[in-house]
Design a protein around this motif. Structure first.
Motif, PDB file in Angstrom:
ATOM      1  N   ASP A  21      56.469  37.254  35.602  1.00 57.23           N
ATOM      2  CA  ASP A  21      56.907  38.111  36.692  1.00 57.23           C
ATOM      3  C   ASP A  21      56.967  37.361  38.011  1.00 57.23           C
ATOM      4  O   ASP A  21      57.903  37.526  38.781  1.00 57.23           O
ATOM      5  CB  ASP A  21      55.998  39.341  36.797  1.00 57.23           C
ATOM      6  N   CYS A 118      60.139  44.005  33.737  1.00 60.04           N
ATOM      7  CA  CYS A 118      60.524  43.245  32.553  1.00 60.04           C
ATOM      8  C   CYS A 118      61.480  44.086  31.700  1.00 60.04           C
ATOM      9  O   CYS A 118      61.280  45.282  31.507  1.00 60.04           O
ATOM     10  CB  CYS A 118      59.283  42.877  31.740  1.00 60.04           C
ATOM     11  N   GLU A 125      64.454  40.302  33.554  1.00 56.40           N
ATOM     12  CA  GLU A 125      64.075  41.407  34.433  1.00 56.40           C
ATOM     13  C   GLU A 125      65.254  42.370  34.561  1.00 56.40           C
ATOM     14  O   GLU A 125      66.410  41.958  34.494  1.00 56.40           O
ATOM     15  CB  GLU A 125      63.717  40.878  35.824  1.00 56.40           C
TER      16      GLU A 125
END
Length: 146
Positions: A21, A118, A125
């Motif tokens: 992330d 996600c 993403e």
């Protein structure tokens, strides 16, 4: 703002990263407060729930336990998280999981026009509004970060 050749808000990141992330936020060129990570947490050792929080912040297990109506929360073991969601660790999406779990999103998301979570594969993403995330997951918004 982002250089994305894909339709539908998907953004791809190098698959060999270990901080998926944060890496996505860096590569997309976004403020990390727009990128949210998906965490699987065990409440009272019996129920799995999903927490969605900004990548730059730490989940408060105590706050999540309270939001979920439990007494204690612990991060789920890798195998349990993967088995429960159908996704590999690092690619767990809050959307489209194997079975629906209670989902809690940090309240900071409510103020955003859009956010990234996600998309179900490491390094991928998806951009959506907090309202769309809530509709897709039946999420509830709480103060979840410390």
């Amino acid at each position: 703002m982002r250089d994305n050749p894909w339709d539908g808000g998907l953004t791809f990141v190098a698959p060999d990263t270990t901080t998926y992330d944060q890496e996505a936020a860096d590569q997309i060129g976004l403020d990390p407060s727009l990128v949210y990570k998906t965490l699987l947490v065990s409440i009272d050792t019996k129920t799995l729930v999903v927490a969605v929080v900004p990548v730059g912040r730490q989940l408060s297990l105590k706050a999540l336990a309270k939001a979920a109506g439990g007494k204690k929360a612990n991060m789920a073991e890798k195998a349990l998280a993967e088995r429960g969601t159908g996704y590999l660790l690092g690619g767990i999406s809050p959307i489209g999981q194997k079975r629906r779990m209670d989902t809690f999103v940090d309240r900071s998301a409510e103020a955003l026009h859009r956010l990234f979570v996600c998309a179900g594969r490491r390094g991928t993403e998806i951009e959506l509004s907090p309202a769309d995330l809530q509709r897709a997951t039946n999420a509830r918004f709480y103060d979840l970060v410390s």
